[in-house]
Write a protein that holds these residues in place. Structure first.
Motif, PDB file in Angstrom:
ATOM      1  N   GLN A   1      37.467  33.793  46.150  1.00  0.00           N
ATOM      2  CA  GLN A   1      38.179  32.558  46.478  1.00  0.00           C
ATOM      3  C   GLN A   1      39.427  32.421  45.613  1.00  0.00           C
ATOM      4  O   GLN A   1      40.509  32.087  46.111  1.00  0.00           O
ATOM      5  CB  GLN A   1      37.272  31.353  46.294  1.00  0.00           C
ATOM      6  N   SER A   2      39.302  32.693  44.335  1.00  0.00           N
ATOM      7  CA  SER A   2      40.440  32.634  43.430  1.00  0.00           C
ATOM      8  C   SER A   2      41.506  33.663  43.829  1.00  0.00           C
ATOM      9  O   SER A   2      42.706  33.364  43.847  1.00  0.00           O
ATOM     10  CB  SER A   2      39.971  32.883  41.997  1.00  0.00           C
ATOM     11  N   TRP A   3      41.066  34.870  44.157  1.00  0.00           N
ATOM     12  CA  TRP A   3      41.974  35.941  44.568  1.00  0.00           C
ATOM     13  C   TRP A   3      42.775  35.525  45.807  1.00  0.00           C
ATOM     14  O   TRP A   3      43.994  35.676  45.856  1.00  0.00           O
ATOM     15  CB  TRP A   3      41.175  37.209  44.843  1.00  0.00           C
ATOM     16  N   LEU A   4      42.076  34.983  46.798  1.00  0.00           N
ATOM     17  CA  LEU A   4      42.744  34.572  48.032  1.00  0.00           C
ATOM     18  C   LEU A   4      43.734  33.434  47.783  1.00  0.00           C
ATOM     19  O   LEU A   4      44.789  33.379  48.420  1.00  0.00           O
ATOM     20  CB  LEU A   4      41.715  34.149  49.084  1.00  0.00           C
ATOM     21  N   SER A   5      43.415  32.551  46.842  1.00  0.00           N
ATOM     22  CA  SER A   5      44.298  31.408  46.582  1.00  0.00           C
ATOM     23  C   SER A   5      45.568  31.807  45.835  1.00  0.00           C
ATOM     24  O   SER A   5      46.568  31.089  45.896  1.00  0.00           O
ATOM     25  CB  SER A   5      43.562  30.313  45.809  1.00  0.00           C
ATOM     26  N   THR A   6      45.545  32.937  45.148  1.00  0.00           N
ATOM     27  CA  THR A   6      46.730  33.370  44.407  1.00  0.00           C
ATOM     28  C   THR A   6      47.497  34.495  45.094  1.00  0.00           C
ATOM     29  O   THR A   6      48.622  34.795  44.716  1.00  0.00           O
ATOM     30  CB  THR A   6      46.366  33.823  42.974  1.00  0.00           C
ATOM     31  N   ASP A   7      46.898  35.112  46.107  1.00  0.00           N
ATOM     32  CA  ASP A   7      47.581  36.175  46.841  1.00  0.00           C
ATOM     33  C   ASP A   7      48.663  35.553  47.729  1.00  0.00           C
ATOM     34  O   ASP A   7      48.380  34.616  48.481  1.00  0.00           O
ATOM     35  CB  ASP A   7      46.579  36.944  47.705  1.00  0.00           C
TER      36      ASP A   7
END
Length: 123
Positions: free
Chosen positions: A18-24
């Motif tokens: 979730q964190s990865w998707l929010s910063t990509d």
């Protein structure tokens, strides 16, 4: 199209995704909602619901997912073929292990699921 990525008991992996998707840059604007458990696992992160609006979203999600999985594997955060959690994708009545797919294979799978119109999950 709405898809669900399951934690399969590995909340940490799912929170990391979730964190990865929010910063990509390609996926930061996707609709991502957490699904918490009920009953004995009440409040535990069980899944992510992700809304993919069009073909660009599908491609961006596939690339971000495979990149996330690769980084986690390289950091020793999961088995050799990716993180334990975040490997199963649910769309309608279909559940698929996506932990081994390339970004092209994942994008193709998502396009096919989107065109199949599985009931109850299309946006």
């Amino acid at each position: 199209m709405r898809i669900r990525i399951l934690a399969d008991g590995d909340e940490e992996s799912l929170a990391d995704l979730q964190s990865w998707l929010s910063t990509d840059p390609g996926t930061s604007r996707l609709g991502v909602a957490t699904v918490a458990g009920h009953g004995p696992t009440m409040g535990a992160l069980e899944a992510l619901d992700i809304v993919l609006g069009h073909a660009v979203d599908i491609g961006n999600f596939a690339l971000a997912y495979v990149s996330w999985r690769s980084v986690r594997r390289d950091e020793g955060a999961g088995p050799a073929d990716g993180a334990a959690g975040g490997r199963k994708l649910v769309h309608g009545d279909s559940t698929v292990d996506i932990g081994h797919l390339s970004s092209e294979e994942l994008a193709d799978l998502l396009r096919r699921l989107n065109s199949s119109g599985a009931t109850g999950t299309d946006e």
